[in-house]
Design an enzyme around this catalytic site. Structure first.
Site, PDB file in Angstrom:
ATOM      1  N   LYS A  53      -9.176  14.263   3.679  1.00 54.61           N
ATOM      2  CA  LYS A  53      -8.368  13.179   3.691  1.00 54.61           C
ATOM      3  C   LYS A  53      -7.601  13.325   4.609  1.00 54.61           C
ATOM      4  O   LYS A  53      -7.064  14.819   5.007  1.00 54.61           O
ATOM      5  CB  LYS A  53      -7.307  12.418   2.471  1.00 54.61           C
ATOM      6  CG  LYS A  53      -6.580  14.152   1.975  1.00 54.61           C
ATOM      7  CD  LYS A  53      -6.570  14.206   1.040  1.00 54.61           C
ATOM      8  CE  LYS A  53      -6.337  13.676  -0.296  1.00 54.61           C
ATOM      9  NZ  LYS A  53      -6.132  12.751  -1.058  1.00 54.61           N
ATOM     10  N   ARG A  54      -6.565  12.067   5.265  1.00 52.67           N
ATOM     11  CA  ARG A  54      -5.902  12.347   5.958  1.00 52.67           C
ATOM     12  C   ARG A  54      -5.046  13.502   6.468  1.00 52.67           C
ATOM     13  O   ARG A  54      -4.674  13.257   4.815  1.00 52.67           O
ATOM     14  CB  ARG A  54      -4.989  11.439   6.472  1.00 52.67           C
ATOM     15  CG  ARG A  54      -5.228   9.670   6.737  1.00 52.67           C
ATOM     16  CD  ARG A  54      -6.725  10.341   8.770  1.00 52.67           C
ATOM     17  NE  ARG A  54      -5.669  10.050   9.326  1.00 52.67           N
ATOM     18  CZ  ARG A  54      -5.101   9.944  10.822  1.00 52.67           C
ATOM     19  NH1 ARG A  54      -5.999   8.789  11.027  1.00 52.67           N
ATOM     20  NH2 ARG A  54      -4.111   9.725  11.729  1.00 52.67           N
ATOM     21  N   LYS A  59       0.544  14.803   0.840  1.00 53.16           N
ATOM     22  CA  LYS A  59      -0.409  15.509   0.438  1.00 53.16           C
ATOM     23  C   LYS A  59      -0.820  16.673   0.370  1.00 53.16           C
ATOM     24  O   LYS A  59      -1.991  17.039  -0.711  1.00 53.16           O
ATOM     25  CB  LYS A  59      -1.825  14.589   1.381  1.00 53.16           C
ATOM     26  CG  LYS A  59      -2.222  12.877   1.412  1.00 53.16           C
ATOM     27  CD  LYS A  59      -3.136  12.450   2.890  1.00 53.16           C
ATOM     28  CE  LYS A  59      -3.334  10.630   2.414  1.00 53.16           C
ATOM     29  NZ  LYS A  59      -4.109  10.470   1.348  1.00 53.16           N
ATOM     30  N   LYS A  87     -14.734   8.265  -5.368  1.00 56.23           N
ATOM     31  CA  LYS A  87     -15.666   8.913  -4.595  1.00 56.23           C
ATOM     32  C   LYS A  87     -15.491  10.422  -5.471  1.00 56.23           C
ATOM     33  O   LYS A  87     -16.698  10.832  -5.893  1.00 56.23           O
ATOM     34  CB  LYS A  87     -15.616   8.663  -3.246  1.00 56.23           C
ATOM     35  CG  LYS A  87     -15.029   7.573  -2.671  1.00 56.23           C
ATOM     36  CD  LYS A  87     -14.535   7.915  -0.959  1.00 56.23           C
ATOM     37  CE  LYS A  87     -14.116   6.989  -0.553  1.00 56.23           C
ATOM     38  NZ  LYS A  87     -13.106   7.743   0.750  1.00 56.23           N
ATOM     39  N   HIS A 109       0.376  -1.185   0.198  1.00 58.58           N
ATOM     40  CA  HIS A 109       0.462  -0.094   0.138  1.00 58.58           C
ATOM     41  C   HIS A 109       0.894   1.518   0.103  1.00 58.58           C
ATOM     42  O   HIS A 109       0.019   2.286   0.049  1.00 58.58           O
ATOM     43  CB  HIS A 109      -0.736  -0.070   1.438  1.00 58.58           C
ATOM     44  CG  HIS A 109      -2.000  -0.522   1.174  1.00 58.58           C
ATOM     45  ND1 HIS A 109      -3.286  -0.398   0.388  1.00 58.58           N
ATOM     46  CD2 HIS A 109      -2.369  -2.137   1.543  1.00 58.58           C
ATOM     47  CE1 HIS A 109      -3.952  -1.221   0.388  1.00 58.58           C
ATOM     48  NE2 HIS A 109      -3.747  -2.053   1.017  1.00 58.58           N
ATOM     49  N   THR A 128      -8.354   6.723  -2.707  1.00 58.95           N
ATOM     50  CA  THR A 128      -9.679   6.352  -3.669  1.00 58.95           C
ATOM     51  C   THR A 128     -10.665   7.505  -3.528  1.00 58.95           C
ATOM     52  O   THR A 128     -11.615   7.180  -3.844  1.00 58.95           O
ATOM     53  CB  THR A 128     -10.072   5.216  -2.660  1.00 58.95           C
ATOM     54  OG1 THR A 128      -9.773   5.889  -0.407  1.00 58.95           O
ATOM     55  CG2 THR A 128      -9.494   4.024  -2.715  1.00 58.95           C
TER      56      THR A 128
HETATM   57  C1  LIG Z   1     -12.209   7.651   1.139  1.00 56.11           C
HETATM   58  C2  LIG Z   1     -11.985   7.792   3.056  1.00 56.11           C
HETATM   59  C3  LIG Z   1     -10.438   7.882   2.590  1.00 56.11           C
HETATM   60  C4  LIG Z   1      -9.168   8.138   1.983  1.00 56.11           C
HETATM   61  O1  LIG Z   1      -9.236   9.639   0.981  1.00 56.11           O
HETATM   62  P1  LIG Z   1      -7.967   9.470   0.077  1.00 56.11           P
HETATM   63  O2  LIG Z   1      -8.072  11.439  -0.438  1.00 56.11           O
HETATM   64  O3  LIG Z   1      -7.752   8.681  -0.931  1.00 56.11           O
HETATM   65  O4  LIG Z   1      -6.662  10.276   0.951  1.00 56.11           O
HETATM   66  C5  LIG Z   1      -9.821   8.507   3.783  1.00 56.11           C
HETATM   67  N1  LIG Z   1     -11.268   8.898   4.787  1.00 56.11           N
HETATM   68  C6  LIG Z   1     -12.133   8.562   4.467  1.00 56.11           C
HETATM   69  C7  LIG Z   1     -13.163   8.283   5.912  1.00 56.11           C
HETATM   70  C8  LIG Z   1     -12.368   8.549   3.034  1.00 56.11           C
HETATM   71  O5  LIG Z   1     -14.289   7.781   3.357  1.00 56.11           O
END
Ligand SMILES: *Cc1c(COP(=O)(O)O)cnc(C)c1O
Length: 863
Positions: free
Chosen positions: A582-583, A588, A694, A391, A690
């Site tokens: 995101k985190r 990032k 979305k 990952h 991911t």
């Molecule tokens: C989808 C999701 C992530 C991943 O987000 P990235 O932008 O791909 O880092 C992190 N936290 C939650 C709650 C999510 O639903």
């Protein structure tokens, strides 16, 4: 304390994390057809649950009682399907996918289970009819969001379970039942403050405790040689303590199918005899108090994303859940098969990152020591059973456990790892006779004063398949991270690009758009996302465009109302919703976004009367509690937000809202309302992402770097429908080779220089001018993630984006085309590829007659 989040702070810290974000109404058209469960039957079952489970009459019930009664009523509707699934797999002795993951970021269960049980409307009607004073949506708000994961990795595991069940793949997820999931984030005076997540405090109606499947796990001690009855030399592990693992099962129903898969989460209990001698010595209270040692193992999720915490307790957690899970698999296997010689044919064990990779050594120990198998046979079974998903490429994120720690906690496993390594290096040596450097690079052990075990190497050597999670990521795994391994075993490596489940990330979170799509192209897209392509035919249809735009505006309005009610903040719904959730991690590059917002603010200050597009910048991000600079970046975001709010010249045209406690439920509200998706990690650092999927699925356009799955998204939606910026991987490498000097960009770019100077001189921290100095220092002296190198490219691209937004018609068209072309990014497609290429498992249909789902229940019903 007066803060931007006044109301939020008034909440009782002992209450379970509650999200204010309202769950949205489901449209009846989206329900799968199920057996008729009529409103009256539901009402009787519900009141029966209230009486017999909660032991309450409606006059005494709290909203939580109602939520519990409702959840049990819904769970009951899935139980027969679940039992039948388990029975079918047992009877047919099928090959099962066992998905091992230290994290499952599930999100709420009631909404998903209502959808998959096909009784959303019945329940909604029934609750209205009973006039309890609480709607379905009020009761949904009672559920705490089960946050048993940090971010993308844990959420992927949850999407994969949904797809496994929906595709009728026999599967079980194994993980840890953390008593405290990811912390609840509150913002106080602009700073992140962590509060414990008491998600189990009021009980969890979705789990079924199975104490009868309890297993014992050994820890510590030493090993001894002995000669067995047949004269073979064998090893015995004399552990000095044991703990018990007790499973809690959760249902994982598929959509539009009878299959219900299982998620089995392990909880640690003290074993009855570990404190035996203390009892004997009469120290009863200490003996009882010592129970906490064992029970601490599953107490709390480590809140680090992409940075391992090399603590003994973390290794214990990993070993604990893997040891429990393997014993569970073997127990079930032995019921059906006399011995373990065909184990590999009946399981496909997937390692979600290296967190469960100690399983390779544990399965060897079980086969060789406990089941007296010879090494070679055991090794074949092990390698054929396991496969490993990588990952991350971030060097600091790769797990390495000190040999010292492994030897003291798991002495037998350390010996087994040495033996695996000895045999492996012999093989390598035979191929490359005079290459000690290669041997050192490939070894499972980092030699030196502080010897360490490279868990990624253990996972790779002990698996028959290794995969990355996006095309670029897999190429980099093959060319950089595991170059020697790829050269040695080219066929072991493959790509499996991540995906997201359209059930949660469209049906549940965006019912309005889902409804429009189903009304336009039919419902099949929900389980066959490629069908979204049919929407392309409507991209030029003015009526369809208008509806498409209208729904986005409504989703924006819904989010704006949530923000108003919760934080007393007014946002302009006519602003473009520009979102980065995101985190919080330096790679990032949330900070790059902040630099650019400050630059736009400066421009506005110079020409306060220019007519500009109003922009709402939404951030949401948890920082690891020990990640100092990440927490300072959160403070900076909130500080800039305050300055924008207080400046009369801005007039709401630039506004930042930092949404606290970003989690799955918050995401369900945000992704559908977003117009611009920020995916600006430094190229080569984000394995897949991911969140990017979305957003695009929900019709947001992406501004992003050529990193992770962004590249594949661009290829799918067309580069004319995405805003790409920044250096690519090749350019990053070339720049680093030339020598990267961030100060050159600072000196050469007046706009950027002014932004950094303002941060440095305290414009955003007037009470403490040096507050953000550490951020300025990292930017100017190291800038490991090349923010300054990518700044201008990002700024130019963002300006182009704003220009494109002015052409509303074309923007809508691009948005429709994004959704229409996202079919590839369904987790159903990912799972189908894993099944075909790695697991070699086939769907198994579960048959349940309708009358067995609708068991007539004669209940006493209080009037
Ligand atoms: C989808 C999701 C992530 C991943 O987000 P990235 O932008 O791909 O880092 C992190 N936290 C939650 C709650 C999510 O639903």
């Amino acid at each position: 304390m007066a803060t931007r989040y006044g109301k939020y702070l008034d909440e009782n810290p002992l209450r379970p994390a509650r999200d204010f974000y309202r769950t949205k109404r489901m449209k009846s058209q989206l329900e799968q057809e199920g057996p008729v469960f009529n409103v009256d039957l539901f009402c009787r079952v519900f009141l029966n649950k209230l009486l017999h489970r909660q032991v309450k009459l409606p006059s005494q019930a709290t909203p939580n009682d109602y939520y519990m009664a409702l959840s049990h009523a819904i769970r009951d509707r899935l139980v027969n399907r679940w039992m039948k699934s388990t029975e079918t797999y047992h009877e047919q002795d099928v090959r099962m996918v066992c998905y091992l993951s230290a994290e499952f970021l599930l999100g709420k269960q009631l909404n998903q289970n209502l959808l998959h049980a096909g009784c959303w409307n019945t329940v909604e009607e029934g609750l209205e009819k009973m006039q309890l004073g609480h709607s379905l949506y009020d009761l949904m708000a009672q559920e705490p969001d089960p946050g048993l994961g940090n971010g993308g990795l844990g959420r992927l595991a949850a999407c994969f379970l949904d797809s496994l069940a929906t595709l009728d793949i026999p599967a079980i997820g194994y993980g840890i039942r953390y008593e405290f999931g990811i912390f609840e984030q509150v913002i106080e005076d602009g700073w992140q403050v962590e509060r414990p997540d008491y998600w189990l405090q009021l009980g969890n109606p979705w789990e079924i405790h199975r104490p009868e499947y309890m297993v014992e796990v050994k820890l510590g001690g030493h090993t001894e040689f002995y000669i067995d009855d047949e004269g073979w030399q064998r090893v015995k592990w004399k552990a000095d303590r044991t703990v018990l693992g007790t499973p809690f099962d959760m249902l994982v129903p598929g959509y539009n199918t009878k299959t219900v898969a299982t998620l089995r989460l392990w909880s640690a209990r003290a074993s009855q005899d570990f404190n035996f001698h203390l009892f004997n010595e009469g120290d009863y209270t200490r003996a009882v108090a010592d129970k906490t040692y064992s029970e601490n193992i599953t107490k709390v999720l480590y809140p680090n994303d992409n940075t391992p915490q090399g603590q003994e307790l973390r290794l214990t957690q990993q070993y604990f859940f893997v040891a429990c899970s393997l014993q569970d698999m073997i127990r079930q296997h032995l019921i059906k098969n006399g011995d373990l010689s065909c184990f590999q044919e009946k399981v496909a064990i997937q390692l979600n990152d290296t967190h469960p990779s100690i399983g390779v050594a544990e399965l060897m120990r079980l086969l060789v020591d406990e089941h007296k198998m010879n090494w070679d046979k055991a090794w074949t079974i092990t390698c054929n059973s396991f496969s490993y998903t990588n990952h991350t490429l971030l060097p600091e994120a790769l797990e390495r456990w000190p040999v010292r720690l492994l030897s003291s906690l798991l002495p037998r496993h350390m010996e087994i790892i040495y033996e695996i390594n000895r045999r492996f290096l012999n093989e390598v040596r035979a191929h490359y006779p005079n290459d000690p450097a290669k041997l050192a690079r490939m070894s499972l052990i980092v030699e030196g004063d502080d010897k360490q075990v490279r868990m990624a190497h253990l996972a790779c050597v002990g698996s028959h398949a290794v995969n990355g999670v996006a095309a670029l990521h897999t190429e980099l795994v093959k060319s950089d991270l595991m170059h020697d391994f790829h050269e040695f075993w080219p066929d072991k490596f493959s790509n499996k690009t991540n995906g997201v489940t359209p059930r949660r990330w469209m049906l549940i979170s965006n019912p309005k758009l889902s409804h429009l799509i189903s009304a336009t192209i039919g419902k099949d897209w929900v389980t066959d996302l490629a069908q979204l392509q049919k929407l392309e035919a409507y991209a030029d249809n003015p009526e369809f465009r208008e509806k498409w735009w209208e729904i986005k505006q409504e989703n924006k309005q819904d989010l704006a109302e949530c923000i108003y009610h919760q934080f007393d903040l007014e946002v302009r719904p006519d602003a473009i919703f520009d979102v980065q959730v995101k985190r919080l991690h330096e790679y990032k590059r949330q900070l790059l976004k902040v630099l650019h917002i400050i630059a736009q603010y400066q421009q506005l200050k110079k020409n306060p009367d220019t007519d500009i597009q109003a922009q709402l910048f939404l951030f949401g991000a948890k920082a690891a509690p020990g990640y100092y600079i990440a927490k300072l970046i959160i403070k900076l975001i909130n500080s800039v937000a305050t300055v924008l709010d207080e400046d009369k010249d801005v007039r709401g045209r630039l506004k930042i809202v930092f949404l606290p406690n970003f989690n799955v439920s918050v995401g369900e509200q945000i992704y559908p309302a977003a117009e611009l998706s920020e995916q600006i990690s430094l190229a080569g650092k984000e394995a897949s992402g991911t969140g990017n999927m979305k957003f695009a699925l929900n019709g947001a356009l992406t501004i992003g770097t050529l990193d992770g799955a962004n590249i594949e998204i661009r290829d799918a939606v067309g580069k004319e429908n995405m805003f790409c910026c920044g250096l690519d991987v090749k350019e990053v490498k070339a720049l680093r080779t030339r020598g990267y000097h961030p100060r050159e960009y600072y000196n050469d770019n007046p706009e950027l220089r002014e932004v950094i100077n303002q941060i440095a001189c305290g414009v955003f921290s007037p009470d403490k001018p040096k507050l953000f100095q550490p951020i300025v220092d990292t930017l100017l002296n190291h800038d490991e993630y090349l923010l300054l190198a990518d700044y201008q490219s990002y700024a130019d691209c963002h300006a182009k984006m704003l220009e494109a937004y002015q052409d509303r018609d074309n923007w809508i068209k691009m948005s429709i085309l994004n959704t229409a072309r996202m079919g590839f990014f369904s987790s159903d497609r990912s799972i189908a590829e894993y099944c075909r290429d790695i697991w070699h498992v086939d769907p198994v249909e579960v048959e349940v007659p309708d009358e067995q789902i609708d068991i007539p229940i004669e209940v006493y019903c209080p009037s």
